[in-house]
Design a protein around this motif. Sequence first.
Motif, PDB file in Angstrom:
ATOM      1  N   CYS A 222       0.824  -1.213   0.000  1.00 40.33           N
ATOM      2  CA  CYS A 222       0.000   0.000   0.000  1.00 40.33           C
ATOM      3  C   CYS A 222       0.856   1.260   0.000  1.00 40.33           C
ATOM      4  O   CYS A 222       0.382   2.324  -0.366  1.00 40.33           O
ATOM      5  CB  CYS A 222      -0.893   0.027   1.224  1.00 40.33           C
ATOM      6  N   GLY A 223       2.094   1.130   0.462  1.00 41.46           N
ATOM      7  CA  GLY A 223       2.990   2.272   0.520  1.00 41.46           C
ATOM      8  C   GLY A 223       4.283   1.900   1.216  1.00 41.46           C
ATOM      9  O   GLY A 223       4.384   0.835   1.829  1.00 41.46           O
ATOM     10  N   VAL A 224       5.272   2.777   1.098  1.00 37.75           N
ATOM     11  CA  VAL A 224       6.579   2.595   1.732  1.00 37.75           C
ATOM     12  C   VAL A 224       6.860   3.852   2.552  1.00 37.75           C
ATOM     13  O   VAL A 224       6.787   4.963   2.025  1.00 37.75           O
ATOM     14  CB  VAL A 224       7.684   2.360   0.678  1.00 37.75           C
ATOM     15  N   TYR A 225       7.165   3.643   3.841  1.00 37.77           N
ATOM     16  CA  TYR A 225       7.276   4.760   4.776  1.00 37.77           C
ATOM     17  C   TYR A 225       8.419   4.522   5.767  1.00 37.77           C
ATOM     18  O   TYR A 225       8.837   3.390   5.970  1.00 37.77           O
ATOM     19  CB  TYR A 225       5.985   4.893   5.596  1.00 37.77           C
ATOM     20  N   PRO A 226       8.850   5.599   6.452  1.00 39.61           N
ATOM     21  CA  PRO A 226       9.757   5.400   7.589  1.00 39.61           C
ATOM     22  C   PRO A 226       9.037   4.564   8.647  1.00 39.61           C
ATOM     23  O   PRO A 226       7.800   4.495   8.675  1.00 39.61           O
ATOM     24  CB  PRO A 226      10.013   6.824   8.098  1.00 39.61           C
ATOM     25  N   LYS A 227       9.798   3.968   9.543  1.00 38.59           N
ATOM     26  CA  LYS A 227       9.261   3.010  10.507  1.00 38.59           C
ATOM     27  C   LYS A 227       8.077   3.542  11.313  1.00 38.59           C
ATOM     28  O   LYS A 227       7.062   2.861  11.459  1.00 38.59           O
ATOM     29  CB  LYS A 227      10.366   2.552  11.458  1.00 38.59           C
ATOM     30  N   ASP A 228       8.196   4.744  11.866  1.00 34.69           N
ATOM     31  CA  ASP A 228       7.125   5.251  12.727  1.00 34.69           C
ATOM     32  C   ASP A 228       5.834   5.503  11.959  1.00 34.69           C
ATOM     33  O   ASP A 228       4.740   5.226  12.449  1.00 34.69           O
ATOM     34  CB  ASP A 228       7.570   6.510  13.478  1.00 34.69           C
ATOM     35  N   ILE A 229       5.941   5.978  10.744  1.00 34.14           N
ATOM     36  CA  ILE A 229       4.742   6.220   9.933  1.00 34.14           C
ATOM     37  C   ILE A 229       4.120   4.897   9.515  1.00 34.14           C
ATOM     38  O   ILE A 229       2.895   4.729   9.571  1.00 34.14           O
ATOM     39  CB  ILE A 229       5.071   7.109   8.714  1.00 34.14           C
ATOM     40  N   ALA A 230       4.953   3.936   9.112  1.00 34.33           N
ATOM     41  CA  ALA A 230       4.439   2.615   8.737  1.00 34.33           C
ATOM     42  C   ALA A 230       3.712   1.962   9.907  1.00 34.33           C
ATOM     43  O   ALA A 230       2.610   1.424   9.743  1.00 34.33           O
ATOM     44  CB  ALA A 230       5.580   1.725   8.245  1.00 34.33           C
ATOM     45  N   ALA A 231       4.283   2.032  11.089  1.00 38.91           N
ATOM     46  CA  ALA A 231       3.660   1.436  12.272  1.00 38.91           C
ATOM     47  C   ALA A 231       2.324   2.113  12.588  1.00 38.91           C
ATOM     48  O   ALA A 231       1.351   1.441  12.947  1.00 38.91           O
ATOM     49  CB  ALA A 231       4.600   1.540  13.473  1.00 38.91           C
ATOM     50  N   THR A 232       2.272   3.415  12.427  1.00 38.44           N
ATOM     51  CA  THR A 232       1.026   4.142  12.661  1.00 38.44           C
ATOM     52  C   THR A 232      -0.045   3.716  11.669  1.00 38.44           C
ATOM     53  O   THR A 232      -1.198   3.487  12.047  1.00 38.44           O
ATOM     54  CB  THR A 232       1.262   5.664  12.570  1.00 38.44           C
ATOM     55  N   LYS A 233       0.325   3.578  10.403  1.00 40.02           N
ATOM     56  CA  LYS A 233      -0.643   3.148   9.383  1.00 40.02           C
ATOM     57  C   LYS A 233      -1.172   1.756   9.708  1.00 40.02           C
ATOM     58  O   LYS A 233      -2.378   1.499   9.605  1.00 40.02           O
ATOM     59  CB  LYS A 233      -0.003   3.170   7.998  1.00 40.02           C
ATOM     60  N   VAL A 234      -0.290   0.839  10.101  1.00 39.23           N
ATOM     61  CA  VAL A 234      -0.714  -0.523  10.452  1.00 39.23           C
ATOM     62  C   VAL A 234      -1.708  -0.470  11.612  1.00 39.23           C
ATOM     63  O   VAL A 234      -2.763  -1.123  11.564  1.00 39.23           O
ATOM     64  CB  VAL A 234       0.507  -1.407  10.797  1.00 39.23           C
TER      65      VAL A 234
END
Length: 102
Positions: A69-81
């Motif tokens: 769905c997207g590629v993000y820095p760790k904190d943003i990816a964790a928030t999206k999850v």
Amino acid sequence: MTTRYTTTPILEEEEARVSPPPFYKVLLLNDDYTPMDFVVIVLERFFHMGRERATQIMLKVHHEGMAVCGVYPKDIAATKVEQVTAFARQHGHPLACVMEEV
């Protein structure tokens, strides 16, 4: 009396090597219960996709079992999850959203 000063450096310059932070892929996983329309809503709401792109990603999840769905820095990816998982649970769906390092 003459005082002599030496010019020896006290600290030596050291080249700082900073590597960029790791990025993470956010993936949706297929299940047999979450409606396709709900997956499209999730992609539009949390990943800011247009209807057409969201539908393409939803179909990829459906046919291939998962899609990025997207590629993000760790904190943003964790928030999206966390956001996607919470939203799915609030609506009674078992939709799985995970992240993995690129």
